[in-house]
Design a protein around this motif. Structure first.
Motif, PDB file in Angstrom:
ATOM      1  N   SER A   1       0.804  -1.226   0.000  1.00  0.00           N
ATOM      2  CA  SER A   1       0.000   0.000   0.000  1.00  0.00           C
ATOM      3  C   SER A   1       0.837   1.277   0.000  1.00  0.00           C
ATOM      4  CB  SER A   1      -0.947   0.001   1.201  1.00  0.00           C
ATOM      5  OG  SER A   1      -0.212  -0.166   2.392  1.00  0.00           O
ATOM      6  N   GLY A   2       2.148   1.185   0.197  1.00  0.00           N
ATOM      7  CA  GLY A   2       2.994   2.378   0.209  1.00  0.00           C
ATOM      8  C   GLY A   2       4.232   2.180   1.058  1.00  0.00           C
TER       9      GLY A   2
ATOM     10  N   LEU B   1       1.758   5.537   7.615  1.00  0.00           N
ATOM     11  CA  LEU B   1       1.651   4.961   6.287  1.00  0.00           C
ATOM     12  C   LEU B   1       1.563   6.100   5.284  1.00  0.00           C
ATOM     13  CD1 LEU B   1       1.282   2.521   4.387  1.00  0.00           C
ATOM     14  CD2 LEU B   1      -1.179   2.680   4.847  1.00  0.00           C
TER      15      LEU B   1
ATOM     16  N   CYS C   1       1.032   6.974   1.394  1.00  0.00           N
ATOM     17  CA  CYS C   1       0.560   6.503   0.092  1.00  0.00           C
ATOM     18  C   CYS C   1       0.534   7.698  -0.856  1.00  0.00           C
ATOM     19  CB  CYS C   1      -0.854   5.941   0.187  1.00  0.00           C
ATOM     20  SG  CYS C   1      -1.074   4.652   1.399  1.00  0.00           S
ATOM     21  N   GLY C   2       0.729   7.465  -2.109  1.00  0.00           N
ATOM     22  CA  GLY C   2       0.738   8.555  -3.074  1.00  0.00           C
ATOM     23  C   GLY C   2      -0.576   9.314  -3.120  1.00  0.00           C
TER      24      GLY C   2
ATOM     25  N   PRO D   1      -0.675  11.379   4.979  1.00  0.00           N
ATOM     26  CA  PRO D   1      -0.162  10.223   5.721  1.00  0.00           C
ATOM     27  C   PRO D   1      -1.167   9.761   6.785  1.00  0.00           C
ATOM     28  CG  PRO D   1       1.507  11.922   5.557  1.00  0.00           C
ATOM     29  CD  PRO D   1       0.229  12.525   5.049  1.00  0.00           C
TER      30      PRO D   1
END
Length: 141
Positions: free
Chosen positions: A46-47, A112, A114-115, A119
């Motif tokens: 997921s990242g 976490l 992710c693009g 966060p």
């Protein structure tokens, strides 16, 4: 050309991703000292995830402590769940002489990334080691 999934060829071979041996050994080392932890950055599907990697016992204690702060009888039952699972696993492996390496990784104060989205901050996180495709000591600056 023959089909590899053809039952006439015999049993199917089931493959699973293999966790990084060095990461498994690092977690096993952390499991020996419940109060220890290391900053770690992980590449997951997921990242990018970073936080403080902790041992299983530390994760269980913190998870139980966080659930005891939640109102309701269900939270108290869930607080005991990790210990109940561990007991079941120990009983199932009692007849086996093999030593197993960790299959799970636990992070405290995780983030976490992710693009394209903000966060996600997580007080505790647990994931499969076989889902980690890369890792580095430390957190991003």
């Amino acid at each position: 050309m023959t089909d590899p999934a053809d039952p006439a060829r015999g049993a199917l071979l089931v493959t699973q991703p293999v966790p990084d041996l060095q990461l498994q050994l690092l977690i096993q080392l952390l499991d020996r000292e419940p109060r220890s932890g290391l900053p770690l950055t992980l590449a997951v599907p997921s990242g990018v995830l970073h936080g403080e990697v902790i041992g299983h016992e530390s994760w269980k204690a913190e998870w139980a402590r966080s659930l005891r702060q939640v109102e309701g009888e269900g939270a108290n039952l869930l607080a005991e769940f990790p210990e109940t699972v561990d007991q079941g696993i120990k009983e199932a492996q009692a007849d086996e002489d093999t030593v197993s390496l960790p299959r799970w990784i636990h992070l405290r104060d995780a983030t976490l990334v992710c693009g394209g989205v903000a966060p996600l901050r997580l007080p505790l996180w647990r994931g499969r080691l076989s889902d980690v495709s890369g890792w580095a000591l430390g957190r991003p600056e």
